[in-house]
Motif scaffolding. Structure first.
Motif, PDB file in Angstrom:
ATOM      1  N   ILE A 276       0.860  -1.187   0.000  1.00  0.00           N
ATOM      2  CA  ILE A 276       0.000   0.000   0.000  1.00  0.00           C
ATOM      3  C   ILE A 276       0.893   1.233   0.000  1.00  0.00           C
ATOM      4  O   ILE A 276       1.795   1.347   0.829  1.00  0.00           O
ATOM      5  N   GLU A 277       0.647   2.134  -0.931  1.00  0.00           N
ATOM      6  CA  GLU A 277       1.334   3.422  -0.914  1.00  0.00           C
ATOM      7  C   GLU A 277       0.323   4.489  -0.526  1.00  0.00           C
ATOM      8  O   GLU A 277      -0.637   4.741  -1.256  1.00  0.00           O
ATOM      9  N   ALA A 278       0.519   5.088   0.640  1.00  0.00           N
ATOM     10  CA  ALA A 278      -0.386   6.130   1.138  1.00  0.00           C
ATOM     11  C   ALA A 278       0.213   7.499   0.814  1.00  0.00           C
ATOM     12  O   ALA A 278       1.280   7.859   1.332  1.00  0.00           O
ATOM     13  N   MET A 279      -0.457   8.252  -0.034  1.00  0.00           N
ATOM     14  CA  MET A 279       0.027   9.564  -0.455  1.00  0.00           C
ATOM     15  C   MET A 279      -0.395  10.598   0.592  1.00  0.00           C
ATOM     16  O   MET A 279      -1.577  10.903   0.750  1.00  0.00           O
ATOM     17  N   THR A 280       0.576  11.115   1.331  1.00  0.00           N
ATOM     18  CA  THR A 280       0.279  12.027   2.422  1.00  0.00           C
ATOM     19  C   THR A 280       1.321  13.135   2.459  1.00  0.00           C
ATOM     20  O   THR A 280       2.022  13.372   1.464  1.00  0.00           O
TER      21      THR A 280
END
Length: 395
Positions: A276-280
């Protein structure tokens, strides 16, 4: 015998074809708009009022804890701190989608996941003040938490070491037949470490039920992501290693919850890793040793403040009729009081004695550690004014 030669999986062509220009256009899951309203036709996860409020309240608690401890470091009361301001949803909402039996391997900005599982304010404080009540006896830097009862592996300072460890632990869970996964948190900067590539490839080849959760917060300390890599973020690397991959808006708590819930389902059902890549965005400094004004603008920060995950969740809860502003203010005030009270108590608890430095490593203290302890005691006796009186008895 079955032909397992990898060439059997490859298409052939009779013309030169150059593939890839750095971007492969991986979509990002987003369920809530910045104002907390739902996207049209958004498939929301099943989330009751109790769990939704716990996610919100934990995020708000962590922000209060972060603000207070950054101030404590500035006052010289603790030596170091890392805040997760702006990234709370990535840790808290993902932890909410897990089972308590799942192992968490953290980098160092996931205190929200630990708080969600029940780590108390006193426990946070004792670890950060390195006192006798700290289970690690003050041998770790502040924010290097660990708790066996909560299935939270103790944090290690070097970047990326937890990634291959997570693959190995998940492989053990699989061999033991456990209905559990391992989640491994790290930043996009840590994904440049060799441990990332070794760990993800190991998990893919050995079919380990591990969730690799990358917080892509835009910066590796002062280095922006566009100066770290030319590819399409970290998600493209998961695809490159043959790992099922999800990209999600890391400031959208519902999207993070849904993505992690689905990743866990896949990891268990198919016995395989999921990335999972969480863009934050990291609104805080990298640490209390960092000054972000030297490498980014206030305008950039303000654009991301408008996407605040806590306000976003509060607005969604309000739309649902699940949020009471007066009750929330009372909870915030109590949290501030509790954090400050615990801080004042923890800093008065003595630290461990010198003798305890060499304990708990071997069944009995070996000669070389005993010699080092003797040398240390002699050094402290020679320079007593250089060391605090609370550093334990020197006999």
């Amino acid at each position: 015998m079955e032909d397992r030669n990898h060439l059997g999986k490859i298409k052939t062509t009779n013309r030169v074809e150059v593939i890839g220009n750095g971007l492969i256009d991986i979509p990002m899951l987003q369920l809530l708009k910045s104002d907390g309203s739902e996207h049209e036709n958004a498939q929301l996860p099943e989330l009751d009022q109790t769990l939704a409020l716990k996610i919100h309240d934990t995020m708000e608690y962590i922000r209060i804890l972060d603000e207070r401890m950054v101030a404590a470091q500035r006052q010289g009361r603790i030596s170091f701190y890392l805040a997760s301001t702006g990234e709370e949803a990535a840790a808290v909402a993902s932890a909410a989608a897990l089972s308590p039996h799942d192992m968490i391997m953290s980098q160092y900005r996931e205190q929200g996941a630990l708080a969600f599982r029940g780590y108390t304010t006193d426990q946070f404080m004792n670890q950060m003040f390195s006192n006798k009540a700290d289970p690690n006896k003050g041998r770790q830097m502040p924010i290097h938490y660990g708790d066996k009862a909560l299935n939270f592996m103790t944090i290690s300072s070097p970047l990326g070491t937890q990634i291959p460890q997570a693959s190995g632990y998940a492989y053990g869970q699989k061999m033991a037949g456990n209905e559990a996964v391992t989640i491994c948190y790290f930043g996009e900067g840590a994904a440049s470490e060799g441990d990332f590539h070794a760990g993800v490839n190991m998990a893919a080849v050995l079919n380990c039920p591990v969730i690799f959760f990358c917080r892509n917060n835009g910066y590796a300390i002062s280095t922006p992501s566009e100066e770290q890599f030319a590819g399409d973020g970290i998600a493209s690397r998961g695809i490159g290693y043959g790992v099922k991959t999800i990209r999600v808006d890391g400031n959208d708590p519902l999207a993070v919850f849904a993505a992690t819930q689905e990743a866990r389902r896949i990891a268990l059902a198919e016995m395989c890793p999921v990335l999972i890549e969480a863009m934050t965005y990291r609104l805080a400094a990298h640490s209390t040793s960092d000054d972000p004004t030297g490498y980014r603008s206030r305008d950039e920060e303000d654009k991301w403040r408008a996407k605040d995950p806590i306000a976003r969740m509060a607005n969604w809860l309000t739309h649902k009729g699940w949020f009471d502003e007066k009750q929330n203010k009372a909870k915030v005030d109590k949290a501030r009081q509790d954090v400050l009270a615990a801080l004042k108590v923890s800093e008065t608890i003595p630290i461990c004695g010198i003798e305890e430095i060499v304990e708990d490593v071997y069944d009995s203290v070996p000669w070389h550690l005993q010699d080092q302890l003797t040398s240390l005691k002699a050094h402290i006796k020679q320079y007593p004014k250089k060391y605090p009186k609370t550093s334990g008895s020197v006999r």
